[in-house]
Design an enzyme around this catalytic site. Structure first.
Site, PDB file in Angstrom:
ATOM      1  N   LEU A  99      83.779  65.350  29.801  1.00 59.60           N
ATOM      2  CA  LEU A  99      84.350  64.175  30.723  1.00 59.60           C
ATOM      3  C   LEU A  99      84.520  63.126  29.765  1.00 59.60           C
ATOM      4  O   LEU A  99      84.211  63.062  28.656  1.00 59.60           O
ATOM      5  CB  LEU A  99      82.895  63.766  31.386  1.00 59.60           C
ATOM      6  CG  LEU A  99      82.311  64.531  32.475  1.00 59.60           C
ATOM      7  CD1 LEU A  99      80.824  63.994  32.848  1.00 59.60           C
ATOM      8  CD2 LEU A  99      83.221  64.814  33.352  1.00 59.60           C
ATOM      9  N   LYS A 105      73.282  60.312  33.917  1.00 64.99           N
ATOM     10  CA  LYS A 105      73.872  61.491  32.749  1.00 64.99           C
ATOM     11  C   LYS A 105      72.836  62.065  31.981  1.00 64.99           C
ATOM     12  O   LYS A 105      72.402  61.136  30.927  1.00 64.99           O
ATOM     13  CB  LYS A 105      75.154  60.861  32.149  1.00 64.99           C
ATOM     14  CG  LYS A 105      75.775  61.807  31.136  1.00 64.99           C
ATOM     15  CD  LYS A 105      77.014  61.126  30.197  1.00 64.99           C
ATOM     16  CE  LYS A 105      77.586  62.034  29.393  1.00 64.99           C
ATOM     17  NZ  LYS A 105      76.466  62.578  28.372  1.00 64.99           N
ATOM     18  N   CYS A 108      45.277  55.420  -0.250  1.00 64.07           N
ATOM     19  CA  CYS A 108      44.604  54.481  -0.949  1.00 64.07           C
ATOM     20  C   CYS A 108      43.218  54.999  -0.968  1.00 64.07           C
ATOM     21  O   CYS A 108      42.551  55.485  -0.165  1.00 64.07           O
ATOM     22  CB  CYS A 108      44.604  53.034  -0.223  1.00 64.07           C
ATOM     23  SG  CYS A 108      43.355  51.967  -0.974  1.00 64.07           S
TER      24      CYS A 108
END
Length: 675
Positions: free
Chosen positions: A85, A117, A428
């Site tokens: 398209l 779409k 940590c």
């Protein structure tokens, strides 16, 4: 042995009945029977087909995952090309398209079929005499790949069309996609297995359809919407595109919701804005809308170019990928001490919002993509997903750029950074001494599934820790109304309510308390197992790693985390402080005396239950020895569904897992006689 007439008749009746139920469930979204009844019919059909295999047909609901793996994907030529398209990105281009259509047709008013779409993979389905015989990808538009073995596994694909006047040959075109929820769950499972997650739902759908083994595809949460037709023989279709879609729905095929006919340019613009507003609320991704001249005779007059038809246009939404620059890479510290690098970006408008940060996950991901400060990168955002860096534009890299390195000391508390052998995450080592971990640990401790302190939200925790009122979770029980009332947005009433909630939380259970402590890798289910196995906190705190590894579902890594937590003097001090403040729980019954009729059975919950919350259902199952997981897998024994179940239901059906509705579930809870 020749199959007797009653068996033939029953098999045919079952196939028709099940196909009708599939149509009601997937196409018109109106389930006609409980899943338990549906499963009973499937099992009856399977049993009959096992006894009379000569009666098995391609359109049988039992044959979705019947094909053997293929060695390669063959090629299929499209008799009618699957064209692309043309795209429009702003109103002016849409207006130009509309003007060209009116000029070429020489008419004053144009009706357009408007559709979302879908951002998936275009496919072609071929039906002969109403039975699905072939599935193919779009490919280059002329030739695609044969994915028949995979397309059959998708629950929303009709194996046999229903109704009357079905053409002897009908090619249906549509889009295969992966719903948002299914995609997120699938990626979580990929990560849990140590496998690479997919970047987006479209890639996930495409990768799933190109598998050689249909059993792999069957375990992926795929779905299909149809948007048109190609080759048609031996039948007549309506003369409007919108009416063709309606006819496809009558034949048992799913079409996209929000498909409608609009008039003129104004109708197109209004429809576009409506779908743009809905975009992030939909359960699947769309990247624009499509407008097609509705009347087929007008489409023929307009014709097509080599690549795209003149009678259709894709009007795209604002880009969800944009170019920007990395200004800096900051490192954040989470509740468990995990260090997460985050890119600070030159602000850029992506997918309807301004993005200034993007997650980089971990050091390994940065190295894999070779991301550096100063790089120009593509950043992506989809829905509510945290923005992420897609790739670096190497051509724009600065000559003096340097590879990123994780810090050796925690950026918050200065403690040493450690990384487990073979692990991807740096952490940590400061534990609850680290302010960043402390803050997140308090939030976790107060959570609904932990100590359930209603009213202690994230912002309030931020205030309390910032002002030094909370140094650890035990400090919660020393807060006063006066201290709380003096905080921002906290009056006397709110302070009183929070103090009451804190006091109520003192009476808990040992599993909840263990989960609230935030021990690494100890979730709710593991906390339940530990409480039942050891019976008391004191017993658990004193066991060795070797003893922990003897517990069901506790491996060496989890055992090491548990033992390390209780070895830490600071953690023991916090626990003592909590107990001194009055936090307590009823004694756990001797594990030998606990009746656990559901031991060894795995459950998954989905949808909304009317008689109890999902959390209450989970606790009842666990109390009876059942294991409750968050996702469906081949190891799941039962899926319990409430109203509006999600993609877990589809996956469970594909895997042949027993499905229980709420009525059955309540009955079984009462007598624990699960089938």
């Amino acid at each position: 042995m020749v199959a007797p007439a009653p068996a033939k008749e029953r098999i045919q009746a079952l196939k028709e009945l099940i196909n009708n139920y599939d149509y009601a469930y997937y196409v018109v979204n109106n389930p006609l029977v409980p899943d338990s009844e549906y499963d009973r019919l499937i099992r009856e059909l399977q049993a009959l087909e096992e006894n009379y295999p000569e009666l098995i047909t391609l359109d049988s609901p039992t044959q979705r995952v019947g094909a053997k793996p293929v060695k390669s994907l063959g090629e299929i030529k499209h008799e009618i090309p699957m064209l692309s398209l043309n795209n429009a990105f702003h109103e002016g281009e849409l207006a130009d398209f509309h003007r060209r259509v009116k000029t070429r047709l020489g008419i004053e008013r144009v009706d357009y079929a408007a559709e979302p779409k879908l951002d998936g993979l275009a496919v072609s389905l071929l039906y002969q005499d109403g039975v699905l015989v072939q599935g193919a990808t779009r490919g280059d538009g002329i030739t695609g790949e044969d994915i028949t073995h995979n397309i059959r596994t998708i629950p929303t694909v009709s194996l046999r069309l229903r109704g009357e006047k079905i053409p002897s040959l009908l090619e249906v075109r549509g889009e295969v996609y992966m719903p948002r929820q299914g995609f997120e769950q699938f990626n979580r499972e990929q990560i849990a297995k140590g496998e690479k997650p997919f970047v987006n739902p479209r890639n996930a759908a495409a990768g799933s359809l190109r598998q050689l083994d249909p059993r792999i595809t069957a375990n992926r949460p795929l779905a299909l919407f149809c948007y048109g037709v190609g080759q048609v023989e031996g039948g007549i279709l309506p003369d409007r595109h919108s009416e063709i879609l309606f006819q496809l729905k009558q034949w048992g095929l799913r079409i996209l919701p929000y498909s409608e006919v609009v008039e003129e340019l104004a109708g197109c613009e209004k429809y576009y804005q409506h779908l743009l507003d809905l975009r992030d609320k939909l359960p699947y991704e769309i990247d624009g809308v499509v407008f097609k001249v509705d009347y087929l005779d007008q489409q023929q007059i307009l014709g097509s170019l080599a690549r795209a038809p003149r009678w259709a246009l894709a009007y795209k939404f604002p880009a969800q990928e944009e170019l920007t620059q990395i200004l800096d890479i900051e490192v954040q510290v989470g509740r468990t001490g995990a260090l997460t690098p985050v890119a600070r970006l030159q602000p850029v408008f992506v997918g309807g919002v301004t993005v200034s940060k993007a997650t980089l996950h971990n050091e390994g991901e940065i190295q894999r993509k070779d991301i550096r400060i100063g790089d120009t990168v593509y950043v992506r955002r989809a829905g509510d997903v945290i923005p992420e860096i897609v790739k670096v534009i190497m051509e724009r890299r600065l000559p003096d750029s340097r590879p990123f390195q994780m810090p050796r000391q925690c950026p918050v508390c200065g403690s040493e950074i450690v990384k487990e052998e073979g692990g991807a995450v740096a952490r940590c080592s400061g534990g609850l001494y680290c302010p960043a971990q402390r803050k997140e640990a308090i939030k976790h401790f107060a959570g609904r599934r932990a100590m359930d302190i209603n009213g202690l939200g994230d912002k309030l925790v931020e205030q309390l820790t910032k002002q030094g009122l909370l140094k650890d979770v035990a400090d919660l029980y020393g807060l006063t109304k006066e201290q709380l009332a003096g905080l921002e947005r906290m009056g006397q009433k709110s302070a009183t309510n929070l103090i009451n909630a804190i006091q109520q939380s003192k009476h808990t259970t040992l599993p909840r308390f263990l989960y609230a402590l935030g021990i690494r890798e100890v979730g709710e289910a593991t906390a339940q197992v530990l409480a039942k196995e050891f019976g008391s906190l004191e017993a658990l705190a004193s066991v060795s790693e070797e003893r922990l590894q003897q517990v069901t579902d506790i491996g060496p890594i989890v055992a090491a985390h548990i033992a390390a937590f209780f070895r830490q003097p600071h953690n023991r001090q916090i626990i003592q402080g909590l107990q001194k403040a009055g936090v307590c729980w009823p004694e756990v019954e001797d594990k030998v005396q606990i009746v656990q009729p559901l031991l060894g059975r795995t459950f998954v919950l989905t949808g909304t239950l009317e008689s109890m919350t999902r959390e209450q259902a989970k606790e009842r199952l666990q109390a009876l020895g059942g294991k409750v997981n968050g996702s469906v897998s081949p190891h799941t024994d039962y899926l319990i569904i409430g109203a509006n179940p999600g993609s877990k239901l589809v996956k469970a059906r594909n895997l042949g897992i027993t499905i229980l509705d709420e009525t059955y579930f309540r009955n079984f809870l009462d007598d624990t006689s699960f089938p």
